[in-house]
Design an enzyme around this catalytic site. Sequence first.
Site, mmCIF file in Angstrom:
data_model
loop_
_atom_site.group_PDB
_atom_site.id
_atom_site.type_symbol
_atom_site.label_atom_id
_atom_site.label_comp_id
_atom_site.label_asym_id
_atom_site.label_seq_id
_atom_site.Cartn_x
_atom_site.Cartn_y
_atom_site.Cartn_z
ATOM 1 C CD1 TRP A 179 46.008 16.346 42.170
ATOM 2 C CD2 TRP A 179 46.777 18.535 42.007
ATOM 3 N NE1 TRP A 179 46.040 16.529 43.638
ATOM 4 C CE2 TRP A 179 45.881 18.066 44.108
ATOM 5 C CE3 TRP A 179 46.173 19.833 42.158
ATOM 6 C CZ2 TRP A 179 45.589 18.778 44.860
ATOM 7 C CZ3 TRP A 179 45.936 20.318 43.764
ATOM 8 C CH2 TRP A 179 45.860 19.755 44.776
ATOM 9 C CG LEU B 1 45.851 28.660 36.309
ATOM 10 C CD1 LEU B 1 44.945 28.206 35.483
ATOM 11 C CD2 LEU B 1 46.756 30.335 36.184
ATOM 12 N N GLY B 2 45.883 29.324 41.078
ATOM 13 C CA GLY B 2 45.617 28.678 42.925
ATOM 14 C C GLY B 2 44.303 27.865 42.937
ATOM 15 C CG ASP C 284 54.146 17.229 37.323
ATOM 16 O OD1 ASP C 284 54.876 17.498 37.227
ATOM 17 O OD2 ASP C 284 53.295 17.185 38.032
ATOM 18 C CG HIS D 216 53.830 13.835 45.158
ATOM 19 N ND1 HIS D 216 52.962 12.522 44.717
ATOM 20 C CD2 HIS D 216 53.765 15.401 45.038
ATOM 21 C CE1 HIS D 216 52.043 13.871 44.545
ATOM 22 N NE2 HIS D 216 51.995 15.027 44.786
ATOM 23 C CE1 TYR E 151 49.503 14.121 41.840
ATOM 24 C CE2 TYR E 151 49.811 14.688 38.992
ATOM 25 C CZ TYR E 151 49.690 15.284 41.048
ATOM 26 O OH TYR E 151 50.424 16.081 41.185
ATOM 27 C CG ASN F 137 54.325 19.559 47.924
ATOM 28 O OD1 ASN F 137 54.138 20.443 48.165
ATOM 29 N ND2 ASN F 137 54.286 18.667 47.779
ATOM 30 C CB SER G 120 48.489 25.497 42.433
ATOM 31 O OG SER G 120 47.917 23.655 42.729
ATOM 32 C CB SER H 222 42.552 23.407 31.855
ATOM 33 O OG SER H 222 41.347 23.462 31.370
ATOM 34 C CE LYS I 137 54.567 15.952 40.729
ATOM 35 N NZ LYS I 137 53.074 15.827 39.969
HETATM 36 P P1 A2P Z 1 39.301 22.396 34.513
HETATM 37 O O1 A2P Z 1 39.918 22.003 34.505
HETATM 38 O O2 A2P Z 1 37.929 22.736 34.414
HETATM 39 O O3 A2P Z 1 39.097 23.961 33.735
HETATM 40 P P2 A2P Z 1 46.079 25.418 38.678
HETATM 41 O O4 A2P Z 1 46.601 25.128 37.922
HETATM 42 O O5 A2P Z 1 46.188 25.964 39.607
HETATM 43 O O6 A2P Z 1 45.150 23.706 39.454
HETATM 44 O O7 A2P Z 1 44.305 25.650 38.692
HETATM 45 C C1 A2P Z 1 43.235 24.594 37.626
HETATM 46 C C2 A2P Z 1 41.867 25.017 37.523
HETATM 47 O O8 A2P Z 1 41.635 25.888 36.752
HETATM 48 C C3 A2P Z 1 40.925 24.153 37.230
HETATM 49 O O9 A2P Z 1 39.899 24.071 37.858
HETATM 50 C C4 A2P Z 1 40.624 24.130 35.779
HETATM 51 O O10 A2P Z 1 39.397 24.634 35.077
HETATM 52 C C5 A2P Z 1 40.931 25.938 36.177
HETATM 53 N N1 A2P Z 1 41.204 26.719 34.499
HETATM 54 C C6 A2P Z 1 42.203 26.199 33.734
HETATM 55 N N2 A2P Z 1 42.414 27.443 33.416
HETATM 56 C C7 A2P Z 1 41.988 27.883 32.598
HETATM 57 C C8 A2P Z 1 41.787 29.287 31.730
HETATM 58 N N3 A2P Z 1 42.614 29.135 31.216
HETATM 59 N N4 A2P Z 1 39.840 29.789 32.114
HETATM 60 C C9 A2P Z 1 39.489 28.931 33.151
HETATM 61 N N5 A2P Z 1 39.608 28.573 34.403
HETATM 62 C C10 A2P Z 1 41.374 27.430 33.868
#
Ligand code: A2P
Length: 276
Positions: A29, A192-193, A53, A113, A58, A142, A190, A233, A83
Amino acid sequence: MAAGGVTADGRARVLADGNEIPLLGFGVWQVPDGRECTDAVRSALAAGYRHIDTAQAYGNEESVGRALRDSGLPREDVFITTKFHPGRKDPEAEAQRSLERLGVEYVDLYIVHWPQGGATWAWDGMQRAHERRYARSIGVSNFSVSELDEVRAAADTAPAVNQVQFSPFAYRRGLLDACEERGVVIEAYSPLGTGRHLGDRAVGAIAARVGRTPAQVLIRWCVQRDLVVLPKSTHRERIEENAQVFDFTLAEDDVAALDALDRTGGADRALERTWW
Ligand code: A2P
């Protein structure tokens, strides 16, 4: 058949339809189509992810397909999800278009989706895509408990997954319990938020104590709950870091401290607000 447990290697979950889904998936995404997406997926496959995924919404299915072909991995070794965009009309026809863009003969998982226009109208077309073997498994994303129940009541083949925003901060306990009771596997998007939770002090303290990074702690929390988890990421080092989550365990106290970060009140909703 109810959804099963985790496979012997601890890395996959058995869905209600008998298919296995790797717990760790790579989410794309907001990864722009083209070089950035192809490079990210290529890095993920090189780092050992075997689950990608994507979604029609997207706009990057072609790049995902290109990276898959470039990897040289056998098609059956990689679990691919896409999706259905519910702003469109026909899930079966849209599945065929996705397969063309991805350059594959089937996806492993095809999900609605979001429940735009109601929970049930798309399900017939999803089942047709399943019957025609465009998708090995079908599910939703969702969907709240009540929306899930509407689909289940109308379905011949019940949704195998519900992909929702899920993390210690969005610990939708009501939704998780209801899904487990119904044999529906939760997939956490999300986790990692979208990056916001990585700087949280409580997460940082646990990470420091266990000698891991905040991202690994948040992803591991999902894995320890047997949830499918889909971190995103675009950086190779982070992609690799996020995959190193099967060689440590969070203690019960740490899991409980993370559980306490929930801000949804243990919701059975999938979303706090809709975007459509
Ligand atoms: P980036 O894509 O620039 O690496 P989520 O998985 O909750 O959607 O979070 C994704 C976000 O967290 C992206 O902005 C990604 O940045 C960042 N991110 C993903 N993995 C890490 C990591 N191990 N350390 C720091 N930031 C991370």
